[in-house]
Write a protein that holds these residues in place. Structure first.
Motif, PDB file in Angstrom:
ATOM      1  N   ASN A  29       0.844  -1.187   0.000  1.00  0.00           N
ATOM      2  CA  ASN A  29       0.000   0.000   0.000  1.00  0.00           C
ATOM      3  C   ASN A  29       0.883   1.240   0.000  1.00  0.00           C
ATOM      4  O   ASN A  29       1.855   1.298   0.757  1.00  0.00           O
ATOM      5  CB  ASN A  29      -0.885   0.049   1.258  1.00  0.00           C
ATOM      6  N   LEU A  30       0.530   2.204  -0.841  1.00  0.00           N
ATOM      7  CA  LEU A  30       1.292   3.445  -0.884  1.00  0.00           C
ATOM      8  C   LEU A  30       0.323   4.603  -1.078  1.00  0.00           C
ATOM      9  O   LEU A  30      -0.517   4.576  -1.980  1.00  0.00           O
ATOM     10  CB  LEU A  30       2.310   3.415  -2.026  1.00  0.00           C
ATOM     11  N   THR A  31       0.424   5.607  -0.203  1.00  0.00           N
ATOM     12  CA  THR A  31      -0.375   6.819  -0.312  1.00  0.00           C
ATOM     13  C   THR A  31       0.564   8.002  -0.413  1.00  0.00           C
ATOM     14  O   THR A  31       1.463   8.153   0.417  1.00  0.00           O
ATOM     15  CB  THR A  31      -1.295   6.989   0.916  1.00  0.00           C
ATOM     16  N   LEU A  32       0.346   8.816  -1.425  1.00  0.00           N
ATOM     17  CA  LEU A  32       1.125  10.043  -1.614  1.00  0.00           C
ATOM     18  C   LEU A  32       0.168  11.214  -1.498  1.00  0.00           C
ATOM     19  O   LEU A  32      -0.815  11.294  -2.228  1.00  0.00           O
ATOM     20  CB  LEU A  32       1.786  10.049  -2.997  1.00  0.00           C
ATOM     21  N   GLU A  33       0.460  12.112  -0.549  1.00  0.00           N
ATOM     22  CA  GLU A  33      -0.373  13.311  -0.367  1.00  0.00           C
ATOM     23  C   GLU A  33       0.509  14.537  -0.334  1.00  0.00           C
ATOM     24  O   GLU A  33       1.530  14.547   0.342  1.00  0.00           O
ATOM     25  CB  GLU A  33      -1.153  13.226   0.947  1.00  0.00           C
ATOM     26  N   HIS A  34       0.121  15.551  -1.066  1.00  0.00           N
ATOM     27  CA  HIS A  34       0.767  16.857  -1.064  1.00  0.00           C
ATOM     28  C   HIS A  34       2.270  16.764  -1.354  1.00  0.00           C
ATOM     29  O   HIS A  34       3.029  16.219  -0.572  1.00  0.00           O
ATOM     30  CB  HIS A  34       0.517  17.586   0.261  1.00  0.00           C
ATOM     31  N   ASN A  35       2.674  17.312  -2.452  1.00  0.00           N
ATOM     32  CA  ASN A  35       4.046  17.274  -2.931  1.00  0.00           C
ATOM     33  C   ASN A  35       4.862  18.406  -2.294  1.00  0.00           C
ATOM     34  O   ASN A  35       5.176  19.399  -2.931  1.00  0.00           O
ATOM     35  CB  ASN A  35       4.040  17.395  -4.462  1.00  0.00           C
ATOM     36  N   TYR A  36       5.237  18.240  -1.049  1.00  0.00           N
ATOM     37  CA  TYR A  36       5.950  19.293  -0.325  1.00  0.00           C
ATOM     38  C   TYR A  36       7.359  19.524  -0.868  1.00  0.00           C
ATOM     39  O   TYR A  36       7.918  20.589  -0.707  1.00  0.00           O
ATOM     40  CB  TYR A  36       6.017  18.983   1.166  1.00  0.00           C
ATOM     41  N   PHE A  37       7.958  18.498  -1.468  1.00  0.00           N
ATOM     42  CA  PHE A  37       9.310  18.644  -2.001  1.00  0.00           C
ATOM     43  C   PHE A  37       9.313  19.149  -3.433  1.00  0.00           C
ATOM     44  O   PHE A  37      10.351  19.271  -4.044  1.00  0.00           O
ATOM     45  CB  PHE A  37      10.070  17.311  -1.915  1.00  0.00           C
ATOM     46  N   ASP A  38       8.136  19.401  -3.982  1.00  0.00           N
ATOM     47  CA  ASP A  38       8.008  19.925  -5.337  1.00  0.00           C
ATOM     48  C   ASP A  38       8.706  19.017  -6.357  1.00  0.00           C
ATOM     49  O   ASP A  38       9.413  19.480  -7.244  1.00  0.00           O
ATOM     50  CB  ASP A  38       8.558  21.357  -5.409  1.00  0.00           C
ATOM     51  N   LEU A  39       8.520  17.716  -6.196  1.00  0.00           N
ATOM     52  CA  LEU A  39       9.110  16.750  -7.118  1.00  0.00           C
ATOM     53  C   LEU A  39       8.447  16.864  -8.489  1.00  0.00           C
ATOM     54  O   LEU A  39       7.233  17.000  -8.577  1.00  0.00           O
ATOM     55  CB  LEU A  39       8.943  15.330  -6.585  1.00  0.00           C
ATOM     56  N   GLU A  40       9.220  16.797  -9.525  1.00  0.00           N
ATOM     57  CA  GLU A  40       8.668  16.864 -10.879  1.00  0.00           C
ATOM     58  C   GLU A  40       8.288  15.482 -11.386  1.00  0.00           C
ATOM     59  O   GLU A  40       7.299  15.341 -12.096  1.00  0.00           O
ATOM     60  CB  GLU A  40       9.682  17.519 -11.817  1.00  0.00           C
ATOM     61  N   VAL A  41       9.093  14.466 -11.043  1.00  0.00           N
ATOM     62  CA  VAL A  41       8.843  13.103 -11.487  1.00  0.00           C
ATOM     63  C   VAL A  41       8.926  12.177 -10.283  1.00  0.00           C
ATOM     64  O   VAL A  41       9.838  12.285  -9.468  1.00  0.00           O
ATOM     65  CB  VAL A  41       9.882  12.659 -12.549  1.00  0.00           C
ATOM     66  N   VAL A  42       7.953  11.272 -10.164  1.00  0.00           N
ATOM     67  CA  VAL A  42       7.962  10.256  -9.121  1.00  0.00           C
ATOM     68  C   VAL A  42       8.006   8.902  -9.801  1.00  0.00           C
ATOM     69  O   VAL A  42       7.093   8.553 -10.559  1.00  0.00           O
ATOM     70  CB  VAL A  42       6.708  10.363  -8.213  1.00  0.00           C
ATOM     71  N   ASN A  43       9.091   8.156  -9.557  1.00  0.00           N
ATOM     72  CA  ASN A  43       9.228   6.799 -10.091  1.00  0.00           C
ATOM     73  C   ASN A  43       8.814   5.819  -9.005  1.00  0.00           C
ATOM     74  O   ASN A  43       9.364   5.846  -7.901  1.00  0.00           O
ATOM     75  CB  ASN A  43      10.683   6.513 -10.489  1.00  0.00           C
ATOM     76  N   VAL A  44       7.868   4.968  -9.315  1.00  0.00           N
ATOM     77  CA  VAL A  44       7.433   3.936  -8.380  1.00  0.00           C
ATOM     78  C   VAL A  44       7.662   2.593  -9.059  1.00  0.00           C
ATOM     79  O   VAL A  44       6.986   2.253 -10.025  1.00  0.00           O
ATOM     80  CB  VAL A  44       5.943   4.093  -7.998  1.00  0.00           C
ATOM     81  N   VAL A  45       8.654   1.864  -8.577  1.00  0.00           N
ATOM     82  CA  VAL A  45       8.928   0.507  -9.049  1.00  0.00           C
ATOM     83  C   VAL A  45       8.653  -0.391  -7.864  1.00  0.00           C
ATOM     84  O   VAL A  45       9.437  -0.436  -6.913  1.00  0.00           O
ATOM     85  CB  VAL A  45      10.390   0.349  -9.549  1.00  0.00           C
ATOM     86  N   ALA A  46       7.529  -1.065  -7.888  1.00  0.00           N
ATOM     87  CA  ALA A  46       7.083  -1.816  -6.723  1.00  0.00           C
ATOM     88  C   ALA A  46       6.318  -3.060  -7.162  1.00  0.00           C
ATOM     89  O   ALA A  46       5.102  -3.016  -7.342  1.00  0.00           O
ATOM     90  CB  ALA A  46       6.208  -0.923  -5.845  1.00  0.00           C
ATOM     91  N   TYR A  61       4.126  10.750 -13.041  1.00  0.00           N
ATOM     92  CA  TYR A  61       4.302   9.450 -12.407  1.00  0.00           C
ATOM     93  C   TYR A  61       4.763   8.421 -13.429  1.00  0.00           C
ATOM     94  O   TYR A  61       4.149   8.286 -14.487  1.00  0.00           O
ATOM     95  CB  TYR A  61       2.991   8.965 -11.769  1.00  0.00           C
ATOM     96  N   VAL A  62       5.828   7.710 -13.084  1.00  0.00           N
ATOM     97  CA  VAL A  62       6.283   6.567 -13.865  1.00  0.00           C
ATOM     98  C   VAL A  62       6.118   5.376 -12.931  1.00  0.00           C
ATOM     99  O   VAL A  62       6.824   5.270 -11.921  1.00  0.00           O
ATOM    100  CB  VAL A  62       7.751   6.726 -14.321  1.00  0.00           C
ATOM    101  N   VAL A  63       5.169   4.517 -13.234  1.00  0.00           N
ATOM    102  CA  VAL A  63       4.793   3.462 -12.295  1.00  0.00           C
ATOM    103  C   VAL A  63       4.983   2.093 -12.942  1.00  0.00           C
ATOM    104  O   VAL A  63       4.444   1.814 -14.010  1.00  0.00           O
ATOM    105  CB  VAL A  63       3.324   3.617 -11.839  1.00  0.00           C
ATOM    106  N   SER A  64       5.744   1.256 -12.254  1.00  0.00           N
ATOM    107  CA  SER A  64       5.866  -0.152 -12.612  1.00  0.00           C
ATOM    108  C   SER A  64       5.374  -0.946 -11.406  1.00  0.00           C
ATOM    109  O   SER A  64       6.094  -1.090 -10.412  1.00  0.00           O
ATOM    110  CB  SER A  64       7.328  -0.500 -12.941  1.00  0.00           C
ATOM    111  N   ALA A  65       4.149  -1.417 -11.488  1.00  0.00           N
ATOM    112  CA  ALA A  65       3.518  -2.131 -10.387  1.00  0.00           C
ATOM    113  C   ALA A  65       2.569  -3.182 -10.971  1.00  0.00           C
ATOM    114  O   ALA A  65       1.361  -2.977 -11.019  1.00  0.00           O
ATOM    115  CB  ALA A  65       2.779  -1.163  -9.479  1.00  0.00           C
ATOM    116  N   PRO A  66       3.112  -4.310 -11.419  1.00  0.00           N
ATOM    117  CA  PRO A  66       2.273  -5.310 -12.089  1.00  0.00           C
ATOM    118  C   PRO A  66       1.189  -5.930 -11.206  1.00  0.00           C
ATOM    119  O   PRO A  66       0.199  -6.429 -11.715  1.00  0.00           O
ATOM    120  CB  PRO A  66       3.280  -6.363 -12.546  1.00  0.00           C
TER     121      PRO A  66
END
Length: 195
Positions: A29-46, A61-66
């Motif tokens: 389980n992953l919850t992302l709320e409010h981008n406080y770090f001002d990230l431009e790209v979030v890679n999620v390989v999970a 978002y670049v997501v690899s989560a089969p």
């Protein structure tokens, strides 16, 4: 990304990124709320990730989560998603609070990437934007061959004098969403005008 002036801020960002990468690769389980770090790209390989919730965390978002079975997105603008697909996706709930016509292309692209979903929930405002941009859906067959239930609900209530021009779901959009799954149940909750 912000350029930190202090070295310790850069270290904090680096350690947060390492922590996030470790957390997302091991979590179901992953919850992302409010981008406080001002990230431009979030890679999620999970590979183990089953539930992803994103709330007002705007980034690409670049997501690899089969194994992903549930995706919930709520934001003020359309989700910018890149993925090779979600073969196990059961549920997707997409809510764009303030969509505009520039979001239509991103929303359409997002829907194409959710083609395996069984239960899809969209807010009415998204449907209105897509219905006003039928040129995006006209040449496309419905990608939703596994869709069992489509729910559309209004996010906003309006006073009569402030109600926007009512846009019904276009027949082209309805075909795009439903024609690939003839046994899909379809529910739309219309917007009420407060008196």
């Amino acid at each position: 990304m912000c350029k930190p002036k202090e070295p310790h801020i850069k270290e904090l960002e680096d350690s947060w990124t390492e922590w996030f990468q470790h957390l997302s690769s091991a979590s179901s389980n992953l919850t992302l709320e409010h981008n406080y770090f001002d990230l431009e790209v979030v890679n999620v390989v999970a590979p183990q990730l089953q539930n992803l919730t994103i709330k007002f965390f705007h980034a690409k978002y670049v997501v690899s989560a089969p194994a992903l079975s549930s995706l919930h997105y709520k934001g003020s603008s359309a989700m910018d998603l890149s993925t090779k697909g979600f073969p196990s996706l059961e549920k997707a709930n997409i809510c764009v609070c303030f969509p505009d016509y520039q979001d239509a292309h991103k929303i359409f692209h997002l829907l194409q990437q959710l083609h395996n979903v069984h239960i899809l929930t969209l807010n009415l405002e998204v449907v209105e934007i897509l219905s006003s941009s039928v040129e995006l859906v006209l040449p496309q067959p419905s990608p939703f061959v596994n869709l069992k239930r489509l729910s559309i609900y209004p996010l906003k209530q309006y006073w009569p004098e402030k109600a926007p021009h009512k846009v019904a779901m276009s027949s082209q959009l309805k075909s795009y969403l439903l024609d690939g799954s003839p046994k899909c149940t379809y529910t739309i909750v219309l917007r009420e005008v407060n008196m």
